[in-house]
Design an enzyme around this catalytic site. Structure first.
Site, PDB file in Angstrom:
ATOM      1  N   TYR A  84      -2.188  -3.284   2.425  1.00  0.00           N
ATOM      2  CA  TYR A  84      -3.338  -3.038   1.825  1.00  0.00           C
ATOM      3  C   TYR A  84      -4.925  -2.425   2.237  1.00  0.00           C
ATOM      4  O   TYR A  84      -5.332  -1.720   1.237  1.00  0.00           O
ATOM      5  CB  TYR A  84      -2.905  -4.111   1.050  1.00  0.00           C
ATOM      6  CG  TYR A  84      -1.277  -3.841  -0.004  1.00  0.00           C
ATOM      7  CD1 TYR A  84      -1.632  -3.343  -1.421  1.00  0.00           C
ATOM      8  CD2 TYR A  84      -0.818  -4.361   0.279  1.00  0.00           C
ATOM      9  CE1 TYR A  84      -0.709  -3.410  -2.382  1.00  0.00           C
ATOM     10  CE2 TYR A  84       0.845  -4.040  -0.096  1.00  0.00           C
ATOM     11  CZ  TYR A  84       0.319  -3.941  -1.909  1.00  0.00           C
ATOM     12  OH  TYR A  84       1.474  -3.345  -2.391  1.00  0.00           O
ATOM     13  N   TYR A 119      -8.831   0.942   4.196  1.00  0.00           N
ATOM     14  CA  TYR A 119     -10.710   0.637   4.037  1.00  0.00           C
ATOM     15  C   TYR A 119     -10.935   0.289   4.923  1.00  0.00           C
ATOM     16  O   TYR A 119     -12.544   0.159   4.606  1.00  0.00           O
ATOM     17  CB  TYR A 119     -10.569  -0.493   2.760  1.00  0.00           C
ATOM     18  CG  TYR A 119      -9.876  -0.410   1.544  1.00  0.00           C
ATOM     19  CD1 TYR A 119     -10.717   0.521   0.553  1.00  0.00           C
ATOM     20  CD2 TYR A 119      -8.751  -0.429   0.947  1.00  0.00           C
ATOM     21  CE1 TYR A 119     -10.140   1.205  -0.889  1.00  0.00           C
ATOM     22  CE2 TYR A 119      -8.181  -0.111  -0.108  1.00  0.00           C
ATOM     23  CZ  TYR A 119      -8.734   0.477  -1.323  1.00  0.00           C
ATOM     24  OH  TYR A 119      -7.896   1.027  -2.366  1.00  0.00           O
TER      25      TYR A 119
END
Length: 775
Positions: free
Chosen positions: A512, A516
């Site tokens: 997840y 990023y």
């Protein structure tokens, strides 16, 4: 009956309006005749103007000087050109309603002028109000400031006419000097920037100001010392500390009047105590011109970038995250940093013949973005494995600031805050959220990532592992704190806080947040993908701009909370198997150095929720000489068991940075030849199979061999390889050194039993992690 002055005013207004109407008609007729206008009316020669300026004069010659006066204080030519274009766009956006005002151009002028005033007088004023740097006050330091001469004369007179002052006299002088500090601050608020704004001052001028500021503070501190030393009782520590505390406050008032806060000044504002060593180091810093120059330069760069944000230069379809000018400055600084690293070497103090290029050491350190990303992924994988074993569930949280913190798209709610202030707001919300969890005895751990929106405003993504029974309470408290400020505004519940429960069927919890991490460091493994914030940017370019943004605003991009110490982990990876006399340290070394298993390492340290004081392995330091500001420094030398008090040294060599000799490459080649001759002679072999110079060549080959399978080897592991000619890389691979050559070999099964001593339970734990990874 109208008075004389009212009649005169009306006559002046009538004459002015008539003149403006004539000029407007001339402009309108010129526009009807093919946009021809009399360029002789320009204040300077036509060659002095840009094409946009000429177009602006042709469109609105009446307000040309007014517009240029508004734009002249912008720091960049690009910004001035940008606003000229916006002005013309606003002027031409007015629709023809058939009125005389439109025919004369008054309606268009009014609309465009109001637009320009709204941008430059409202938005920029919000920016300028946050920077209180007083240029007039700073320029006064170029010559001896009058207030400094006055204070000096008063002190000399007081010393001349009084021998040993009483405590009442000292208290009176304290109050007078304390009042003078408030007088300085009053001067700072009364004086305005008249000629040259702070953000337009050149770097050479800043250096001169920094030198004069440092010199003035040296004189001021000396004068205060000569005056007050008579009032300090001999060997009275309380009086001495009180004197330095008072001197710190006076210097702080003077610096604050110039627009700068000295270190730890917020404690004075909050009426808190300051450590004596902090006062001493601050007083020394105030006399250092390099420190002053750095403060001025940092504020100036952030101010210029803040102005760019207010002007709309940082936005979608223009420049995402950071202005193009600041991004180019960051790229130039990166090249300078790399050139410096390549121009320097590090030298072993005890053995000057051992020299290594500083750039190679940079590539092996966590400062290398690729290695930093690898290390973070290992930590995240370890946190996930530990969470699964302890029945903790993962939440993916997104935290965004209210709309008043965003400058994009001409947002009228914008408060004028910069990205650094927004980051402080997000930090405060996060601290209060953690405090609420702490009161309820809910512990959690994970990682957060700070990344910017297109207009440079930061927002957070956080991966949090929480006990399954407290998951709903954590979600409720997070939404409560995230929407505490302006939570009723439109779209707040949808956009300002998002909570996603990690679904294992869609991927691991680490997946997840992995994207990023990659897109904010180097864009690794994301070739062909584009940024979520700006689809025109590849993720590689996106990562560069984000790093430049974080550097400009001093924002920490990645932060872990909970888990075991990463510094201890790094030191463990520098150790050789079995090097320590302590069993716990050897187990941790096997987990970190051989298995690369962060979950097993955390288990040895007490788990992800263990406090630092309860973790058995800690860093071991040595005290080094104080720096130029009088601050004591500590350097890591190894590790220690907090409970058994056993130590192990991980840094056996001391290095110093030196400039790379011009004949470094030639010396390296000659040393290789001498090493080859020495190896063919009948002399006994040295403790290492290669010379220092030949070793550097082999190290490059080792780096190429190990790059696909592991991180670069530490200096201790390389020493071990050159001494014993064999080094274990992982469970299946080893490095062998034979006759000035190195190669990767498969490990023998009988070597598996010769690893460092590992307990049976710990081995079972490692096998369990291995099976989980295979599944």
């Amino acid at each position: 009956m109208q008075s004389m002055w009212e009649q005169q005013r009306n006559n002046n207004l009538t004459a002015k309006n008539a003149h403006m109407a004539v000029v407007a008609c001339e402009r309108y007729q010129a526009a009807e005749n093919g946009h021809k206008f009399d360029r002789t009316l320009l204040p300077f020669d036509e060659s002095c103007y840009t094409p946009l300026q000429l177009e602006l004069f042709a469109t609105n010659p009446v307000d040309f000087e007014f517009i240029e006066q508004k734009l002249e204080n912008l720091p960049r030519q690009r910004q001035r050109e940008y606003f000229r274009k916006l002005y013309l766009k606003a002027y031409r956006s007015v629709k023809d309603d058939g009125s005389i005002a439109f025919l004369l151009g008054n309606k268009q002028r009014r609309h465009a002028n109001d637009y320009l005033r709204d941008i430059l007088d409202v938005r920029l004023q919000k920016v300028f109000s946050q920077y209180n740097v007083n240029v007039d006050f700073l320029q006064a330091f170029i010559n001896t400031p009058q207030w400094l001469l006055s204070v000096k004369d008063e002190m000399q007179q007081a010393v001349q006419f009084s021998t040993v002052p009483t405590r009442e006299e000292l208290a009176k002088h304290y109050n007078e000097l304390h009042y003078s500090g408030f007088h300085f601050r009053l001067l700072g608020t009364q004086q305005k920037q008249k000629q040259l704004p702070f953000y337009l001052i050149t770097e050479s001028k800043l250096k001169k100001m920094a030198y004069e500021m440092a010199t003035a503070f040296i004189r001021f501190q000396c004068d205060c010392s000569h005056f007050l030393k008579n009032g300090i009782e001999k060997d009275n520590e309380g009086d001495i500390q009180g004197y330095f505390y008072q001197l710190y406050k006076w210097c702080g008032e003077i610096a604050f009047s110039a627009g700068f806060k000295i270190p730890h000044w917020e404690k004075i504002e909050n009426d808190k105590r300051i450590k004596a060593e902090h006062i001493d180091s601050t007083l020394i810093r105030l006399t250092c011109e390099k420190w002053w120059f750095k403060q001025m330069r940092d504020i100036q760069k952030r101010m210029v970038e803040h102005i760019a944000i207010a002007c709309g230069e940082v936005r979608a379809n223009a420049a995402s995250y950071i202005s193009n000018q600041s991004f180019q400055e960051w790229q130039l600084q990166q090249r300078k940093n790399h050139d410096y690293l390549r121009a320097m070497i590090i030298e072993n103090i005890d053995n000057p013949e051992e020299q290594v290029e500083l750039f190679d050491m940079f590539l092996k350190s966590s400062s290398n973005p690729a290695l930093r990303r690898n290390e973070m992924m290992v930590r995240l994988r370890g946190l996930e494995e530990w969470a699964e074993e302890n029945n903790n569930e993962a939440l993916f949280l997104t935290l965004t600031a209210p709309s008043s913190f965003h400058a994009g798209n001409g947002n009228k709610k914008w408060l004028g805050v910069n990205p650094r202030e927004t980051q402080n707001y997000l930090n405060k919300v996060w601290q209060q959220f953690r405090a609420l969890l702490s009161k309820r005895n809910i512990k959690f751990y994970g990682m957060r990532v700070a990344e910017p929106h297109k207009d440079g405003t930061p927002h957070w993504h956080a991966l949090a592992y929480v006990p399954a029974e407290h998951k709903e309470e954590v979600i409720r408290l997070f939404k409560q704190k995230a929407l505490e400020l302006d939570g009723n505004e439109k779209g707040a519940a949808e956009h300002r806080c998002k909570v996603e429960k990690c679904d294992k069927t869609k991927g691991s919890a680490t997946a997840y947040i992995a994207k990023y991490i990659a897109k904010n460091i180097d864009g690794f493994a994301l070739a062909g993908e584009v940024s979520d914030e700006d689809p025109t940017l590849s993720l590689h370019d996106n990562a560069l701009r984000v790093r430049a943004w974080a550097s400009r605003w001093g924002i920490r991009q990645f932060q872990f909370y909970g888990g075991a110490s990463i510094c201890v982990w790094r030191e463990l990876r520098r150790l050789i198997s079995g090097q320590a006399d302590d069993e716990i340290i050897n187990k941790a070394q096997a987990a970190a150095g051989i298995a690369n298993d962060y979950a097993a390492y955390m288990e040895i340290q007490g788990g992800a929720l263990a406090k630092r004081a309860d973790q058995p392995i800690k860093l071991d330091y040595e005290t080094k000489p104080a720096n130029k500001y009088g601050e004591q420094r500590k350097a890591i030398i190894g590790l220690a068991n907090r409970f058994s008090l056993k130590q192990v040294i991980s840094r056996t060599k001391k290095w110093q940075i030196k400039k790379r000799p011009q004949d470094f490459a030639q010396r390296t080649e000659s040393m290789v030849e001498r090493s080859s001759t020495a190896n063919n002679s009948a002399r006994s072999a040295p403790w290492t199979c290669v010379s220092n110079c030949n070793r550097s060549i082999l190290e490059q080959k080792i780096k190429l061999l190990t790059q696909p399978i592991c991180a670069p080897l530490s200096a201790q592991k390389l020493d071990y390889l050159f001494k014993y000619k064999r080094l274990t890389i992982d469970k299946y691979t080893a490095l062998e050194l034979t006759e000035n050559d190195v190669q990767l070999v498969k490990r023998n099964q009988n070597m598996m039993t010769s690893l460092s001593p590992v307990s049976r339970n710990f081995q079972k734990l490692k096998d369990f992690h291995k099976n989980q990874r295979i599944q």
